[in-house]
Structures are given as C-alpha cells and as structure tokens.
Design a protein around this motif. Structure first.
Motif, PDB file in Angstrom:
ATOM      1  N   HIS A   1       0.697  -1.131  -0.253  1.00  0.00           N
ATOM      2  CA  HIS A   1       0.168   0.108   0.058  1.00  0.00           C
ATOM      3  C   HIS A   1       1.412   0.742   0.167  1.00  0.00           C
ATOM      4  N   ALA A   2       0.239   2.492  -0.238  1.00  0.00           N
ATOM      5  CA  ALA A   2       1.341   3.534  -0.393  1.00  0.00           C
ATOM      6  C   ALA A   2       0.733   4.642  -0.081  1.00  0.00           C
ATOM      7  N   LEU A   3       0.865   5.116   0.971  1.00  0.00           N
ATOM      8  CA  LEU A   3       0.288   5.965   1.488  1.00  0.00           C
ATOM      9  C   LEU A   3       1.081   7.954   2.010  1.00  0.00           C
ATOM     10  N   PHE A   4       0.889   9.115   2.428  1.00  0.00           N
ATOM     11  CA  PHE A   4       0.995  10.462   2.100  1.00  0.00           C
ATOM     12  C   PHE A   4       0.726  11.291   2.787  1.00  0.00           C
ATOM     13  N   VAL A   5       1.208  11.281   3.895  1.00  0.00           N
ATOM     14  CA  VAL A   5       0.021  12.540   4.621  1.00  0.00           C
ATOM     15  C   VAL A   5       1.398  13.858   4.427  1.00  0.00           C
ATOM     16  N   SER A   6       0.841  15.181   4.779  1.00  0.00           N
ATOM     17  CA  SER A   6       0.972  16.310   4.225  1.00  0.00           C
ATOM     18  C   SER A   6       0.170  17.560   4.958  1.00  0.00           C
ATOM     19  N   TYR A   7       0.841  18.883   5.084  1.00  0.00           N
ATOM     20  CA  TYR A   7      -0.305  20.038   5.236  1.00  0.00           C
ATOM     21  C   TYR A   7       0.244  21.292   4.604  1.00  0.00           C
ATOM     22  N   ALA A   8       0.308  22.239   4.332  1.00  0.00           N
ATOM     23  CA  ALA A   8       0.580  23.016   3.844  1.00  0.00           C
ATOM     24  C   ALA A   8      -0.108  24.969   4.362  1.00  0.00           C
ATOM     25  N   PRO A   9      -0.520  25.637   4.329  1.00  0.00           N
ATOM     26  CA  PRO A   9       1.259  25.612   3.762  1.00  0.00           C
ATOM     27  C   PRO A   9       2.305  26.007   5.374  1.00  0.00           C
ATOM     28  N   ILE A  10       3.410  25.562   4.552  1.00  0.00           N
ATOM     29  CA  ILE A  10       4.014  25.576   5.617  1.00  0.00           C
ATOM     30  C   ILE A  10       4.499  26.695   6.572  1.00  0.00           C
ATOM     31  N   GLU A  11       4.567  27.857   6.735  1.00  0.00           N
ATOM     32  CA  GLU A  11       3.727  28.827   8.261  1.00  0.00           C
ATOM     33  C   GLU A  11       2.942  29.299   8.157  1.00  0.00           C
ATOM     34  N   ASN A  12       1.846  28.669   8.544  1.00  0.00           N
ATOM     35  CA  ASN A  12       0.717  28.822   9.257  1.00  0.00           C
ATOM     36  C   ASN A  12      -0.058  28.141   8.613  1.00  0.00           C
ATOM     37  N   PRO A  13       0.340  26.854   8.949  1.00  0.00           N
ATOM     38  CA  PRO A  13      -0.433  25.657   7.887  1.00  0.00           C
ATOM     39  C   PRO A  13      -2.289  25.568   8.062  1.00  0.00           C
ATOM     40  N   ARG A  14      -3.349  26.022   6.853  1.00  0.00           N
ATOM     41  CA  ARG A  14      -4.474  25.864   7.158  1.00  0.00           C
ATOM     42  C   ARG A  14      -4.788  24.362   6.374  1.00  0.00           C
ATOM     43  N   TYR A  15      -4.244  23.201   6.110  1.00  0.00           N
ATOM     44  CA  TYR A  15      -4.636  22.131   5.503  1.00  0.00           C
ATOM     45  C   TYR A  15      -3.664  21.201   6.028  1.00  0.00           C
ATOM     46  N   ALA A  16      -4.710  19.868   6.178  1.00  0.00           N
ATOM     47  CA  ALA A  16      -3.738  18.457   6.361  1.00  0.00           C
ATOM     48  C   ALA A  16      -4.673  17.362   5.757  1.00  0.00           C
ATOM     49  N   VAL A  17      -3.552  16.831   5.433  1.00  0.00           N
ATOM     50  CA  VAL A  17      -4.035  15.505   4.252  1.00  0.00           C
ATOM     51  C   VAL A  17      -3.469  14.224   3.769  1.00  0.00           C
ATOM     52  N   ALA A  18      -4.534  13.269   4.236  1.00  0.00           N
ATOM     53  CA  ALA A  18      -3.496  12.493   4.315  1.00  0.00           C
ATOM     54  C   ALA A  18      -4.447  11.174   3.435  1.00  0.00           C
ATOM     55  N   VAL A  19      -3.482  10.632   2.538  1.00  0.00           N
ATOM     56  CA  VAL A  19      -3.823   9.375   1.068  1.00  0.00           C
ATOM     57  C   VAL A  19      -3.335   8.160   1.180  1.00  0.00           C
ATOM     58  N   ILE A  20      -4.172   7.306   0.226  1.00  0.00           N
ATOM     59  CA  ILE A  20      -4.145   5.763   1.277  1.00  0.00           C
ATOM     60  C   ILE A  20      -4.531   5.027  -0.919  1.00  0.00           C
ATOM     61  N   VAL A  21      -3.544   4.842  -1.438  1.00  0.00           N
ATOM     62  CA  VAL A  21      -3.526   3.614  -2.933  1.00  0.00           C
ATOM     63  C   VAL A  21      -3.131   2.799  -2.263  1.00  0.00           C
ATOM     64  N   GLU A  22      -4.548   1.433  -1.904  1.00  0.00           N
ATOM     65  CA  GLU A  22      -4.246   0.502  -2.366  1.00  0.00           C
ATOM     66  C   GLU A  22      -3.248  -0.071  -2.862  1.00  0.00           C
ATOM     67  N   HIS A  23      -2.268  -0.814  -2.322  1.00  0.00           N
ATOM     68  CA  HIS A  23      -1.561  -1.641  -3.613  1.00  0.00           C
ATOM     69  C   HIS A  23      -0.531  -0.922  -4.563  1.00  0.00           C
ATOM     70  N   GLY A  24      -0.347   0.307  -4.006  1.00  0.00           N
ATOM     71  CA  GLY A  24       0.552   1.720  -5.430  1.00  0.00           C
ATOM     72  C   GLY A  24       0.824   1.092  -4.846  1.00  0.00           C
ATOM     73  N   GLY A  25       2.220   0.235  -4.621  1.00  0.00           N
ATOM     74  CA  GLY A  25       3.533   0.410  -4.853  1.00  0.00           C
ATOM     75  C   GLY A  25       4.481   1.390  -3.231  1.00  0.00           C
ATOM     76  N   GLY A  26       5.040   2.661  -3.698  1.00  0.00           N
ATOM     77  CA  GLY A  26       5.973   3.398  -2.787  1.00  0.00           C
ATOM     78  C   GLY A  26       4.621   4.960  -2.382  1.00  0.00           C
ATOM     79  N   GLY A  27       5.315   5.092  -1.410  1.00  0.00           N
ATOM     80  CA  GLY A  27       4.289   6.416  -1.115  1.00  0.00           C
ATOM     81  C   GLY A  27       4.382   7.621  -1.451  1.00  0.00           C
ATOM     82  N   SER A  28       5.927   7.777  -2.231  1.00  0.00           N
ATOM     83  CA  SER A  28       6.632   8.786  -3.029  1.00  0.00           C
ATOM     84  C   SER A  28       6.021   8.734  -4.580  1.00  0.00           C
TER      85      SER A  28
END
Length: 646
Positions: free
Chosen positions: A565-592
C-alpha cells in the motif's frame, strides 16, 4: 243484575294492584332505557362517535418533507424531487386482483411491481395504503384519475423521493436512503408510525443514516370522507407534518469532486482537514457508486457488479479502511522517544541496512544503509533502522500512548457509516485480545507502522493536523443544523514540547523540499503554498529470504493484490498551516511515487480554491499536469464546473 258491593270493591282492588304493577314495570323499563340512553349519549359518546365516523371517515398519515443536505457553500448534495405514484387500500378495493387487472390496462406496470405489491398487501393491515408503482408520468396520473370510478381503492398521489445531484462523488459521505424493510424494523427501536408506511424512505448509510432523526421530520395527517364502498368523496381537513431539519456539512463540493476525479482509476482514499476548525473539506474514496441506484431500487445486475468488484466500490476507504501506516508512523515513534527523554534530537544512530534483534534481522528499505543518521535525516530519508533502535528504548506502551494523543487508535465520532477505530497496540492489548506476551520484535515492527498497528486515512489526517498545529484537532463533518452552528473541532494544546514539534515539522518540510527528501519530486514551487509531508509504504506480505535471494522484491513483479500500500500525509502551507491531507492508494507501491502526487494536487486545489497555475509544479511535470487538469475538467459534472467558477 247488580254486582254485590263486596265484589265491586274486590275487583277494584285487583285492578289497582295490576295497574300498580304495570305502572311500576313501565317506570322501571323507562328508567333502564333512560339510564342506557344516558350511558350511550354521555359516558360512551366518544366511543360510538368514533365507530360511526370510522364508517365514513379515514385518517391517513402524511409523510413529511425530508430535510435537505448542503455542502459548506450552500450547494444541495441531497435533494428531494416530485414522485408520482399509484397506491391501493385493500379494504376499499374489493376484488384486488380484478382491480389491479383493470389498472394494468390503463397504465404500464411491471409484473415484478405487481407481485411485490400483492405480497406487501398480505403483510400489511387492510387499511394501510400500499404503493403499486412509483415514478409515473403526469399522463399516467391523469389516466388513473379519469378512470377512478372503475378503480375502487386505487388513487394517484404525488410525494417526494430523494435524489443525489452529484451521484458517485459524495456517495460515501452522504450515503443514501431506501424503503424501510422488515430488517430495518427488527434492528431499530423506533415507534414512529411513519415507518409503517410501505416504501417510506429512511437513511441506510452515511450521513443519511446517522442523521436520520434530524432529517426525517414528523408525520402529518389528513381526514377524508368515503362513501359506502370506500371511495374517497372529499378531504375534510389536513394537518401537515413538520419537515425534517436541513443540514449543512463541512464538505466543499468543489474540492470533493476534484478529489474524486483525481482518484479515478485507483483503489484509494483521501481526507482533507481544515486546521482552523477541524472541518472535513473532502472525504473521497475510489471507486465509488451512484447512490441514486439504491433509491430507485437497485437491479440484481448492478448489485452483483458492486459486490463482486475486487476494488470494493461500496467501501468508504477513507474512514472505514484500516491499513498499516508504514513510515507515516515514524513521527509518532520519534515524538514518544523525545517526550520521554530517551532520545536527543541531534543524536545519531548507525544504519548498516539492517538491525539484528535477538537473532532476527529487520531490514531498512535501503540495502546499503544510511550510515550515521539523526532525527532530521531519518525522517527526510525515511531510515528504518533509526526507529528500530529508538523504539527499543521507549517501549510500546509509550508509543501507543503518543499514537492515541495524536488521534490514532481511537474512533472519531462522525455521522458516517462504520468509522474505523484502527489500532494503537500495547502490551495489555496483546495479552487480553490475543492471549500472548508482547515481544521486542513487535515493538520493532510497530516503530515503522507495521505489525499490529492499523490506521485509517481519516486518523492519519488527524495525526498530521495535530502535529502541524500542536492542538487537539477533532474532525467535524456537520457545520450547521437548521442554521445552528455546531461546535468547532479545534481543541486545546496537546501539551507537547514545542521545540520537539518544531524539529519534526522541519524534517517533514525537507521530505518535500530537500533534494534528498523522499517526496522531493512532488514539491510545490509557489512561494507561500509549499507543503510538508511524510511518505509511507506498508507491506501487505513479508518478503521471505528466498524471495530476496531470487530478486523478487519489486511490487511490479507481484499480482496487484499482493503489492504494498502507498501512503502519504502532508500539511500546507508551511507557515501558518491551513490544511492537512492523508492519502492511501491500495496496492499502489511506493508512497512517494503513488500517493504523494495525489496529496500534492489535492492540497494545491484546496489552497487555490480551484485549479492552481502550472508554475506551481516542477517544470518537467507541467505538460503532464496540464493534460491531467483537462482530463479532470472533463470528468467533473457540469454543475460542479459552474460552481467552481462562481
């Protein structure tokens, strides 16, 4: 001859006695009749009045208008539409078969509908109206009304039915309604008489189900006069019920439709959280399904297709699915170790490419190892051996406690179907659930989000939101109920050391923005919009020594179901963050490679409120991104396009 005076006196006495008896009897009878009349007219007046009225007056329930569901911008995402239908009251019809035969000569009704209606009438009380057919045309209604004298017990009505304008894009969030069934009645403790109305629609999944009592409303009624054969003569009075309350969700329909389109072709899920208030801006799962199919009565073919699809379109992967979080869990391990004081931020650990623990070898993803590596670089380059080492110092119980503080291993209270709890395992859990002692190898596996650790994309988004803000962000899906604001999801401080959080965030920034970061290829170039993140790859099965020796280590060499499974978590913008995101791609391979590009595109869309400019992307990707944007633009429904430009 004259009668003797004695005889006359005796005869008079006899007549007087008889008159007295007769008179007394008459008085007694009159008294009984008077008492009975008084009883009937005074004491039992209501009872007899009701019996009389039931012979000529019927009371029928009026279903209320179901409350509407809107997105955060006021766009209707669950609406009502007019529904012409024909109903029958069995006790008014006489010969049911004959009346139905006449009806089919007037309008076209499917044999399956007739069979279902006949079965329904046998199960219901004879005075309960049973729907014969729905979604008739106005011409059909006119024909039925014109032939009313020949169709006793039959009437055409106009009601409401649910409709979902955005179809599959919001199916896993809004859910769908369907006719109340015997199974529904058996599993819910609800005495609402509305549920006895055949084909009355109730929420089956999603927000429709969890907010059922808010959206349903209460019944009205109407009194109608019928003649001797049960035909409706006139409506005496009507009292409308109370409509269900309107609900406004936190979902941004424009972002949701984009996210759903961006996941097209994948078995995947994505969650977007607003860090100011915990609002869930998007909850997308792919593939999806059209909820309107269930409202209208799904066919066997469609139902079989949905159930047998290996990509599970009925599953809301973003909130129901739980997966080993892989390297996205490394922030939890690092924070637990630093908060416990067993790890200094500038301390290095040597990574030769593996770690031996009591004779068992645990591998790093980089065969040659990373050499001496500190916290910052361990997150940036996602070194595994670093976390194998520090996990043995801090222990699983403190790691599990930190995971729960960050929102993992707990069920977030949302009006959605089957919200998963995930699992932040500790020693007590393994002892009570599995009846086994915790082993050091379990701790090592857990340190990189493998083993028993499980998390949903929703939980990973919450984790990222809490790391980005240092606050107890709680996800919120309902923004307003009948115009009343619901509590915000931004809570108090987590109580974590701000310097520790700052070091973890700096490493997450470099994951996306440093050339040696694992997600550098999916960086955002526009100043003020950059994101921080962490990739993760979770193994579906363990690579054996034989497979390693044979060189079978790449996902491309395996069937889809056995790939990582491929996963990635992130937030943006770096200064004063407004949004957080999480993604799963089943059997997608590498998260990056599989999950990070999706997270980057979605978080850019959230920040810009629409399609970002191409110069936000690396130059070598702009041509492909432009084609992707055109493809998604064509995929999004026309209504959504118009709204996104508003």
């Amino acid at each position: 001859m004259k009668r003797p005076p004695k005889d006359i006196i005796a005869s008079s006495r006899t007549i007087s006695r008889r008159a007295l008896v007769v008179g007394a009897s008459q008085i007694a009878i009159m008294a009984v009749l008077g008492w009975r009349m008084r009883s009937m007219q005074v004491e039992h007046a209501d009872e007899f009045r009701l019996l009389a009225e039931e012979n000529r007056i019927n009371i029928r329930l009026l279903p209320p208008s179901r409350g509407l569901v809107f997105d955060r911008n006021g766009i209707a995402i669950a609406d009502n539409e007019q529904n012409y239908r024909v109903v029958m009251v069995r006790e008014d019809a006489g010969d049911v078969g004959e009346v139905l035969a006449r009806l089919t000569e007037i309008v076209d009704i499917a044999p399956d509908d007739l069979a279902r209606a006949m079965e329904e009438m046998q199960r219901r009380s004879p005075f309960v109206p049973v729907t014969i057919a729905e979604r008739l045309t106005w011409e059909d209604v006119a024909k039925i009304n014109l032939n009313t004298p020949a169709l006793p017990g039959i009437s055409a009505e106009v009601g409401q039915s649910r409709v979902y304008p955005w179809g599959a894009d919001l199916a896993h969030v809004v859910g769908y309604v369907g006719p109340v069934s015997d199974y529904d009645l058996s599993r819910i403790d609800d005495q609402d008489p509305l549920l006895q109305i055949p084909k009355f629609q109730i929420g089956k999944t999603g927000a429709e189900n969890k907010l059922e009592h808010t959206l349903r409303g209460s019944a009205g009624h109407r009194r109608i006069e019928v003649n001797a054969v049960g035909r409706v003569m006139r409506e005496l009075d009507r009292q409308e019920g109370d409509a269900g309350k309107d609900v406004q969700l936190t979902i941004d329909n424009r972002l949701q439709t984009y996210a759903q389109a961006r996941l097209d072709g994948e078995s995947a899920g994505v969650v977007v959280i607003d860090l100011e208030n915990g609002d869930l801006r998007a909850i997308a799962s792919a593939p999806s399904f059209d909820p309107n199919l269930f409202v209208r009565g799904i066919s066997v073919t469609d139902w079989t297709g949905l159930n047998e699809d290996k990509y599970r379109p009925l599953s809301a992967k973003a909130v129901q699915g739980t997966y080993p979080p892989g390297s996205t869990f490394k922030m939890v391990t690092a924070l637990a170790a630093m908060e416990d004081g067993v790890l200094a931020a500038d301390e290095t650990v040597y990574c030769p490419g593996y770690t031996d623990v009591y004779g068992i070898r645990f591998h790093c993803w980089k065969n040659g190892g990373h050499g001496n590596i500190d916290l910052h670089d361990s997150l940036k380059q996602s070194c595994d051996c670093y976390y194998y080492e520090i996990a043995q110092r801090v222990g699983i119980d403190k790691m599990a406690a930190m995971a729960r503080k960050l929102g993992l291993g707990i069920r977030h209270d949302l009006p959605l179907s089957a919200v998963a709890s995930g699992l932040a395992p500790d020693k007590e859990w393994k002892s009570s659930v599995r009846g086994e002692d915790w082993r050091i190898g379990d701790t090592v596996n857990a340190s990189i989000g493998q083993g028993y650790v499980l998390a949903s994309p929703l939980q990973l988004a919450v984790m990222t939101a809490r790391i980005a803000t240092g606050h107890e962000i709680t996800p919120r899906l309902v923004r307003l109920i009948d115009g009343v604001e619901q509590p915000s999801g931004r809570g108090e401080s987590l109580g974590l050391n701000e310097n520790t959080l700052r070091r973890v965030r700096a490493a997450m920034v470099d994951v996306c923005n440093n050339r040696r970061g694992t997600a550098y290829g999916t960086r955002i170039l526009t100043q003020g919009y950059e994101m921080a993140g962490k990739s993760g790859t979770s193994q579906v099965r363990r690579i054996t020594a034989e497979e390693r020796a044979a060189g079978v280590t790449r996902n491309e060499d395996l069937p889809w179901e056995r790939r990582d499974h491929a996963l990635f978590v992130s937030y943006a913008p770096i200064e004063n963050p407004r949004y957080a995101v999480a993604v799963i791609v089943e059997h997608g391979g590498g998260g990056s490679s599989a999950a990070a590009p999706i997270a980057r595109d979605v978080i850019l869309q959230a920040q810009y409120g629409g399609a970002p400019p191409l110069d936000a992307y690396p130059a070598n990707q702009r041509s492909a991104i432009e084609q992707q944007q055109r493809r998604i633009e064509a995929r999004i429904p026309m209504g959504a396009k118009a709204q996104s430009r508003a």
